[in-house]
Design a protein around this motif. Sequence first.
Motif, PDB file in Angstrom:
ATOM      1  N   GLY A  62       0.735  -1.286  -0.006  1.00 59.34           N
ATOM      2  CA  GLY A  62      -0.131  -0.054  -0.039  1.00 59.34           C
ATOM      3  C   GLY A  62       0.883   1.225   0.056  1.00 59.34           C
ATOM      4  O   GLY A  62       0.321   2.343  -0.249  1.00 59.34           O
ATOM      5  N   GLU A  63       2.124   1.090   0.431  1.00 62.93           N
ATOM      6  CA  GLU A  63       3.097   2.543   0.388  1.00 62.93           C
ATOM      7  C   GLU A  63       3.699   2.254  -0.973  1.00 62.93           C
ATOM      8  O   GLU A  63       4.245   3.518  -1.318  1.00 62.93           O
ATOM      9  CB  GLU A  63       4.052   2.276   1.490  1.00 62.93           C
ATOM     10  CG  GLU A  63       3.544   2.116   2.965  1.00 62.93           C
ATOM     11  CD  GLU A  63       4.532   1.892   4.029  1.00 62.93           C
ATOM     12  OE1 GLU A  63       5.679   1.899   3.778  1.00 62.93           O
ATOM     13  OE2 GLU A  63       4.122   1.714   5.109  1.00 62.93           O
ATOM     14  N   ARG A  64       3.519   1.592  -1.865  1.00 64.74           N
ATOM     15  CA  ARG A  64       3.950   1.559  -3.215  1.00 64.74           C
ATOM     16  C   ARG A  64       3.149   2.231  -4.038  1.00 64.74           C
ATOM     17  O   ARG A  64       1.769   2.236  -3.925  1.00 64.74           O
ATOM     18  CB  ARG A  64       4.395   0.256  -3.804  1.00 64.74           C
ATOM     19  CG  ARG A  64       5.307  -0.594  -2.727  1.00 64.74           C
ATOM     20  CD  ARG A  64       6.733  -0.083  -2.460  1.00 64.74           C
ATOM     21  NE  ARG A  64       7.066  -1.033  -1.456  1.00 64.74           N
ATOM     22  CZ  ARG A  64       8.420  -1.157  -1.398  1.00 64.74           C
ATOM     23  NH1 ARG A  64       9.471  -0.375  -2.194  1.00 64.74           N
ATOM     24  NH2 ARG A  64       8.989  -1.964  -0.579  1.00 64.74           N
ATOM     25  N   ARG A  65       3.418   2.740  -5.298  1.00 68.55           N
ATOM     26  CA  ARG A  65       2.762   3.322  -6.319  1.00 68.55           C
ATOM     27  C   ARG A  65       2.784   2.156  -7.630  1.00 68.55           C
ATOM     28  O   ARG A  65       3.837   1.968  -8.046  1.00 68.55           O
ATOM     29  CB  ARG A  65       3.277   4.584  -6.910  1.00 68.55           C
ATOM     30  CG  ARG A  65       2.985   5.579  -5.864  1.00 68.55           C
ATOM     31  CD  ARG A  65       1.611   6.070  -5.598  1.00 68.55           C
ATOM     32  NE  ARG A  65       1.459   6.914  -4.604  1.00 68.55           N
ATOM     33  CZ  ARG A  65       1.270   6.957  -3.372  1.00 68.55           C
ATOM     34  NH1 ARG A  65       1.259   5.480  -2.698  1.00 68.55           N
ATOM     35  NH2 ARG A  65       1.159   7.759  -2.663  1.00 68.55           N
ATOM     36  N   PHE A  66       1.420   1.762  -8.045  1.00 61.13           N
ATOM     37  CA  PHE A  66       1.555   0.677  -9.169  1.00 61.13           C
ATOM     38  C   PHE A  66       1.118   1.385 -10.453  1.00 61.13           C
ATOM     39  O   PHE A  66       0.063   1.898 -10.214  1.00 61.13           O
ATOM     40  CB  PHE A  66       0.636  -0.457  -8.516  1.00 61.13           C
ATOM     41  CG  PHE A  66       1.243  -1.381  -7.630  1.00 61.13           C
ATOM     42  CD1 PHE A  66       2.187  -2.497  -8.180  1.00 61.13           C
ATOM     43  CD2 PHE A  66       1.037  -0.902  -6.236  1.00 61.13           C
ATOM     44  CE1 PHE A  66       2.461  -3.278  -7.118  1.00 61.13           C
ATOM     45  CE2 PHE A  66       1.970  -1.787  -5.357  1.00 61.13           C
ATOM     46  CZ  PHE A  66       2.404  -2.943  -5.918  1.00 61.13           C
ATOM     47  N   VAL A  67       1.655   1.091 -11.613  1.00 61.90           N
ATOM     48  CA  VAL A  67       1.244   1.484 -12.898  1.00 61.90           C
ATOM     49  C   VAL A  67       0.917   0.278 -13.522  1.00 61.90           C
ATOM     50  O   VAL A  67       1.777  -0.733 -13.711  1.00 61.90           O
ATOM     51  CB  VAL A  67       2.202   2.119 -13.537  1.00 61.90           C
ATOM     52  CG1 VAL A  67       1.460   2.704 -14.910  1.00 61.90           C
ATOM     53  CG2 VAL A  67       2.387   3.736 -12.754  1.00 61.90           C
ATOM     54  N   TYR A  68      -0.449  -0.107 -13.995  1.00 60.99           N
ATOM     55  CA  TYR A  68      -0.635  -1.244 -14.543  1.00 60.99           C
ATOM     56  C   TYR A  68      -0.991  -1.197 -16.046  1.00 60.99           C
ATOM     57  O   TYR A  68      -1.868  -0.368 -16.631  1.00 60.99           O
ATOM     58  CB  TYR A  68      -1.994  -1.814 -13.957  1.00 60.99           C
ATOM     59  CG  TYR A  68      -2.620  -3.181 -14.616  1.00 60.99           C
ATOM     60  CD1 TYR A  68      -1.870  -4.353 -14.687  1.00 60.99           C
ATOM     61  CD2 TYR A  68      -3.833  -3.221 -14.914  1.00 60.99           C
ATOM     62  CE1 TYR A  68      -2.281  -5.295 -15.177  1.00 60.99           C
ATOM     63  CE2 TYR A  68      -4.380  -4.306 -15.684  1.00 60.99           C
ATOM     64  CZ  TYR A  68      -3.537  -5.541 -15.649  1.00 60.99           C
ATOM     65  OH  TYR A  68      -3.981  -6.627 -16.002  1.00 60.99           O
ATOM     66  N   GLN A 126      -6.773  -6.444  -5.462  1.00 60.59           N
ATOM     67  CA  GLN A 126      -7.796  -6.617  -4.498  1.00 60.59           C
ATOM     68  C   GLN A 126      -7.637  -6.972  -2.966  1.00 60.59           C
ATOM     69  O   GLN A 126      -7.963  -6.302  -2.083  1.00 60.59           O
ATOM     70  CB  GLN A 126      -9.097  -7.574  -4.916  1.00 60.59           C
ATOM     71  CG  GLN A 126      -9.577  -7.035  -6.198  1.00 60.59           C
ATOM     72  CD  GLN A 126     -10.719  -8.025  -6.653  1.00 60.59           C
ATOM     73  OE1 GLN A 126     -11.236  -9.111  -6.050  1.00 60.59           O
ATOM     74  NE2 GLN A 126     -10.869  -7.712  -7.997  1.00 60.59           N
ATOM     75  N   THR A 127      -6.485  -7.733  -3.147  1.00 62.17           N
ATOM     76  CA  THR A 127      -6.089  -8.332  -1.880  1.00 62.17           C
ATOM     77  C   THR A 127      -5.375  -7.147  -0.789  1.00 62.17           C
ATOM     78  O   THR A 127      -5.584  -7.197   0.243  1.00 62.17           O
ATOM     79  CB  THR A 127      -4.958  -9.412  -2.156  1.00 62.17           C
ATOM     80  OG1 THR A 127      -5.552 -10.682  -2.821  1.00 62.17           O
ATOM     81  CG2 THR A 127      -4.462 -10.103  -0.809  1.00 62.17           C
ATOM     82  N   PHE A 128      -4.533  -6.352  -1.760  1.00 64.70           N
ATOM     83  CA  PHE A 128      -3.872  -5.345  -0.819  1.00 64.70           C
ATOM     84  C   PHE A 128      -4.604  -4.037  -0.858  1.00 64.70           C
ATOM     85  O   PHE A 128      -4.047  -3.096  -0.438  1.00 64.70           O
ATOM     86  CB  PHE A 128      -2.539  -5.186  -1.240  1.00 64.70           C
ATOM     87  CG  PHE A 128      -1.804  -6.351  -1.249  1.00 64.70           C
ATOM     88  CD1 PHE A 128      -0.963  -6.663  -0.097  1.00 64.70           C
ATOM     89  CD2 PHE A 128      -1.168  -7.421  -2.175  1.00 64.70           C
ATOM     90  CE1 PHE A 128      -0.335  -7.900   0.305  1.00 64.70           C
ATOM     91  CE2 PHE A 128      -0.570  -8.381  -2.030  1.00 64.70           C
ATOM     92  CZ  PHE A 128      -0.192  -8.688  -0.475  1.00 64.70           C
ATOM     93  N   GLY A 129      -5.766  -3.930  -1.593  1.00 60.19           N
ATOM     94  CA  GLY A 129      -6.537  -2.598  -1.626  1.00 60.19           C
ATOM     95  C   GLY A 129      -5.751  -1.785  -2.206  1.00 60.19           C
ATOM     96  O   GLY A 129      -5.803  -0.387  -1.981  1.00 60.19           O
ATOM     97  N   LEU A 130      -5.097  -1.868  -3.450  1.00 60.01           N
ATOM     98  CA  LEU A 130      -4.475  -1.310  -4.411  1.00 60.01           C
ATOM     99  C   LEU A 130      -5.156  -0.563  -5.402  1.00 60.01           C
ATOM    100  O   LEU A 130      -6.267  -1.059  -5.959  1.00 60.01           O
ATOM    101  CB  LEU A 130      -3.268  -1.610  -5.051  1.00 60.01           C
ATOM    102  CG  LEU A 130      -2.171  -2.558  -3.960  1.00 60.01           C
ATOM    103  CD1 LEU A 130      -1.304  -3.437  -4.692  1.00 60.01           C
ATOM    104  CD2 LEU A 130      -1.626  -1.677  -3.083  1.00 60.01           C
ATOM    105  N   GLU A 131      -4.992   0.712  -5.829  1.00 63.63           N
ATOM    106  CA  GLU A 131      -5.681   1.454  -6.929  1.00 63.63           C
ATOM    107  C   GLU A 131      -4.664   1.735  -7.655  1.00 63.63           C
ATOM    108  O   GLU A 131      -3.883   2.943  -7.834  1.00 63.63           O
ATOM    109  CB  GLU A 131      -6.338   2.498  -6.495  1.00 63.63           C
ATOM    110  CG  GLU A 131      -7.596   2.322  -5.504  1.00 63.63           C
ATOM    111  CD  GLU A 131      -8.610   1.687  -6.222  1.00 63.63           C
ATOM    112  OE1 GLU A 131      -8.843   1.938  -7.584  1.00 63.63           O
ATOM    113  OE2 GLU A 131      -9.722   0.717  -5.527  1.00 63.63           O
TER     114      GLU A 131
END
Length: 207
Positions: A62-68, A126-131
């Motif tokens: 959750g402290e990372r930034r993800f680009v899909y 979904q598991t980690f609540g990431l957007e």
Amino acid sequence: MHDAALRLDLCGRGAAACWHRPTVRLFQQQHERRSRNGVFTAKTHLSHFVWLLNAGYFRRPGERRFVYLYREDIVDQAASLAIALQTKQWNVRMEAQREPEVDLALLIKQVKSLRRAAMGWETVFQTFGLEPLRIGYRESSADLAGTIRRIADHVGVEPKDFDASQMTTVKQAGAINEAYRNLLKPRPIESFGPEDPLWGTGYFSTE
């Protein structure tokens, strides 16, 4: 909620099989490297991410930034992957080792693999609540400079020495991609059955 790394089996072969030491070692070597504005980035496929997660990295996703990054048309993506697997040419800077052939079985295998990977990423989010910031292939191709700015905003940095006029892209797709595409023209769902090679790929039209 998820401070500790969660051991996931998203590659379908058991958690132990999702461990890949060369990937982990490479990540360890590169982890200390940063861009000039202090950002560390890692491009990972789902299997790489799971290996790293199970090895103890990304303990607080959750402290990372993800680009899909994704392809809007999974058949086009599967065709490109099938061709690259044959030629070993993964980008325009590499030389093709052989001429590709149209292989329906290989194409279907890649469609199924890509669908599993897409579902696996959604499970991670979904598991980690990431957007994650979601960027499609067509969008990035149409406006590469704008895409980079969106990513920078998402990460929270200001691009340095960013000159959009110096950015160019080269499209690799050719006639064989179209030949692959024609193999999987959408058909009504009623035309499918268990004996069909496309059964289970999820590739059909309800229209």
